[in-house]
Design an enzyme around this catalytic site. Structure first.
Site, PDB file in Angstrom:
ATOM      1  N   ARG A   1      97.249  14.587  25.740  1.00 36.65           N
ATOM      2  CA  ARG A   1      96.985  16.293  25.846  1.00 36.65           C
ATOM      3  C   ARG A   1      97.185  16.867  24.774  1.00 36.65           C
ATOM      4  NH1 ARG A   1      95.077  16.937  32.238  1.00 36.65           N
ATOM      5  NH2 ARG A   1      93.773  14.026  32.162  1.00 36.65           N
TER       6      ARG A   1
ATOM      7  N   ASN B   1      91.190  17.989  38.631  1.00 33.93           N
ATOM      8  CA  ASN B   1      91.674  19.533  38.512  1.00 33.93           C
ATOM      9  C   ASN B   1      91.268  19.872  37.106  1.00 33.93           C
ATOM     10  OD1 ASN B   1      93.458  18.472  40.484  1.00 33.93           O
ATOM     11  ND2 ASN B   1      94.794  19.029  39.296  1.00 33.93           N
ATOM     12  N   GLY B   2      90.472  19.608  35.584  1.00 33.43           N
ATOM     13  CA  GLY B   2      90.296  19.920  34.525  1.00 33.43           C
ATOM     14  C   GLY B   2      88.253  20.589  35.656  1.00 33.43           C
TER      15      GLY B   2
ATOM     16  N   LEU C   1     110.110  12.670  55.063  1.00 34.94           N
ATOM     17  CA  LEU C   1     108.834  11.893  54.272  1.00 34.94           C
ATOM     18  C   LEU C   1     110.012  11.919  52.493  1.00 34.94           C
ATOM     19  CD1 LEU C   1     106.350  11.125  52.830  1.00 34.94           C
ATOM     20  CD2 LEU C   1     106.269  14.319  52.528  1.00 34.94           C
TER      21      LEU C   1
ATOM     22  N   HIS D   1      94.212  23.125  37.809  1.00 41.12           N
ATOM     23  CA  HIS D   1      96.186  22.526  38.224  1.00 41.12           C
ATOM     24  C   HIS D   1      96.587  23.745  38.930  1.00 41.12           C
ATOM     25  CE1 HIS D   1      95.359  19.089  35.070  1.00 41.12           C
ATOM     26  NE2 HIS D   1      95.753  20.163  33.450  1.00 41.12           N
TER      27      HIS D   1
ATOM     28  N   ARG E   1      90.895  25.262  32.672  1.00 45.88           N
ATOM     29  CA  ARG E   1      91.800  24.099  33.017  1.00 45.88           C
ATOM     30  C   ARG E   1      92.825  24.368  34.232  1.00 45.88           C
ATOM     31  NH1 ARG E   1      89.508  18.880  32.117  1.00 45.88           N
ATOM     32  NH2 ARG E   1      92.146  18.217  31.399  1.00 45.88           N
TER      33      ARG E   1
ATOM     34  N   GLU F   1      99.832   8.470  29.321  1.00 44.99           N
ATOM     35  CA  GLU F   1      98.357   8.907  28.845  1.00 44.99           C
ATOM     36  C   GLU F   1      98.650  10.163  28.538  1.00 44.99           C
ATOM     37  OE1 GLU F   1      98.681   6.531  30.704  1.00 44.99           O
ATOM     38  OE2 GLU F   1      98.476   4.621  29.204  1.00 44.99           O
TER      39      GLU F   1
ATOM     40  N   ASP G   1      92.912  13.562  40.535  1.00 44.07           N
ATOM     41  CA  ASP G   1      92.072  13.469  39.398  1.00 44.07           C
ATOM     42  C   ASP G   1      91.403  14.347  39.957  1.00 44.07           C
ATOM     43  OD1 ASP G   1      91.654  12.669  37.213  1.00 44.07           O
ATOM     44  OD2 ASP G   1      90.791  11.197  37.389  1.00 44.07           O
TER      45      ASP G   1
HETATM   46  C1  FPP Z   1      94.110  15.633  36.780  1.00 43.40           C
HETATM   47  O1  FPP Z   1      93.054  16.105  36.657  1.00 43.40           O
HETATM   48  C2  FPP Z   1      95.417  15.835  36.775  1.00 43.40           C
HETATM   49  C3  FPP Z   1      96.465  15.747  36.421  1.00 43.40           C
HETATM   50  C4  FPP Z   1      96.634  14.849  35.040  1.00 43.40           C
HETATM   51  C5  FPP Z   1      98.177  16.837  36.941  1.00 43.40           C
HETATM   52  C6  FPP Z   1      98.084  16.544  38.131  1.00 43.40           C
HETATM   53  C7  FPP Z   1      98.800  17.235  38.130  1.00 43.40           C
HETATM   54  C8  FPP Z   1      98.609  18.261  39.563  1.00 43.40           C
HETATM   55  C9  FPP Z   1      97.972  18.598  40.516  1.00 43.40           C
HETATM   56  C10 FPP Z   1      99.428  19.306  39.296  1.00 43.40           C
HETATM   57  C11 FPP Z   1     101.228  19.806  39.190  1.00 43.40           C
HETATM   58  C12 FPP Z   1     101.583  18.951  39.744  1.00 43.40           C
HETATM   59  C13 FPP Z   1     102.956  18.965  40.349  1.00 43.40           C
HETATM   60  C14 FPP Z   1     103.876  18.286  41.685  1.00 43.40           C
HETATM   61  C15 FPP Z   1     103.437  20.400  40.271  1.00 43.40           C
HETATM   62  P1  FPP Z   1      92.464  16.045  34.674  1.00 43.40           P
HETATM   63  O2  FPP Z   1      93.106  17.614  34.241  1.00 43.40           O
HETATM   64  O3  FPP Z   1      93.309  15.055  34.621  1.00 43.40           O
HETATM   65  O4  FPP Z   1      90.576  16.302  35.407  1.00 43.40           O
HETATM   66  P2  FPP Z   1      89.718  15.510  34.839  1.00 43.40           P
HETATM   67  O5  FPP Z   1      89.864  14.665  34.540  1.00 43.40           O
HETATM   68  O6  FPP Z   1      88.872  16.393  35.284  1.00 43.40           O
HETATM   69  O7  FPP Z   1      89.825  16.595  33.084  1.00 43.40           O
END
Ligand code: FPP
Length: 250
Positions: free
Chosen positions: A78, A29-30, A138, A44, A40, A74, A27
């Site tokens: 987005r 990334n954004g 793994l 990712h 954003r 959910e 969690d």
């Molecule tokens: C949460 O950050 C993350 C996600 C919804 C996506 C996770 C995806 C990746 C790590 C990359 C793609 C994965 C692969 C396997 C290629 P958020 O966007 O909810 O961040 P925020 O809560 O800060 O908005």
């Protein structure tokens, strides 16, 4: 598995205390990107880089299964542009990483309703699954359009139908055999980044006795060193599974 017992000790770990199954909610990334004044999508992308290191270390340290939450049911709420970015990243991910994953004997599987995704995403994931199906390293599970409540209902329905055909009621084993995670050990350690302390419909059944580890870091900042901290923390926990440890009894 690459590391010897001695190497694991250098990391402050012991073989017996490596979790068999780690689950991660990646969690933040954004927020990571926004905090840097970036799009954003850059977050990712950085998230994929962080994941690469965590997969490598899990594989090298002898973790048996790693299940990561890449896209929840959910997340479909987005904006379409962000969903498009995530789909493009997934395709790119499987194209770029598959050779290394395969060389390291990683077995890839997706969990969730993959059919919702565009054809090209489904094909990329299925190819990776087929190519790595026989690997014995793994077990990497990537949750895509995954929701645990839906998984539980689906498993319950499949198990009841199968049992009804035999004129009996479904058992716990029937139910578990119809979860996406059938055959994997229960989750030992759940990690969630970004300061949120929720399960968010992830592996509700499989987490029954998992140790929970939360960190304020955003996912792209969750390095191998941070993973080591989580694994050391896990190693120090007294797991009772509802019973008593030898120390409690003394
Ligand atoms: C949460 O950050 C993350 C996600 C919804 C996506 C996770 C995806 C990746 C790590 C990359 C793609 C994965 C692969 C396997 C290629 P958020 O966007 O909810 O961040 P925020 O809560 O800060 O908005």
């Amino acid at each position: 598995m690459k590391y010897s017992d001695a190497q694991l000790r250098e990391f402050g770990l012991t073989r017996e205390r490596i979790p068999r199954h780690v689950a991660i909610i990646m969690d933040g990334n954004g927020r990571w990107a926004t905090a840097r004044g970036q799009m954003r999508s850059a977050g990712h992308r950085a998230g994929v880089n962080a994941l690469r290191d965590i997969i490598r270390f899990s594989s090298d340290a002898g973790v048996e299964a790693l299940t990561v939450y890449a896209f929840s049911t959910e997340n479909k709420k987005r904006p379409p542009e962000e969903i498009g970015v995530l789909c493009a990243l997934l395709i790119e991910y499987f194209k770029k990483e598959i050779d290394e994953l395969d060389e390291n004997r990683v077995r890839i599987r997706s969990i969730g309703e993959l059919n919702w995704f565009p054809e090209n995403v489904q094909a990329a994931v299925r190819n990776a699954e087929i190519r790595t199906a026989k690997n014995e390293g793994l077990k990497l599970n990537i949750a895509l359009n995954y929701g645990s409540q839906a998984e539980i209902i689906r498993a319950m329905q499949l198990a009841s139908m199968a049992a009804a055909r035999e004129g009996r009621v479904p058992t716990q084993a029937d139910f578990e055999a119809n979860l996406y995670t059938a055959g994997l050990p229960e989750v030992d350690l759940l990690i969630r980044t970004s300061g949120e302390e929720r399960i968010s419909n992830f592996l509700l059944y499989q987490l029954a006795y998992a140790e929970l580890y939360f960190t304020d870091l955003y996912w792209p900042d969750f390095t191998k060193e941070e993973y080591l901290k989580a694994l050391r923390d896990f190693a120090g926990r007294a797991r009772r599974f509802g019973g008593l440890t030898a120390k409690d009894r003394a």
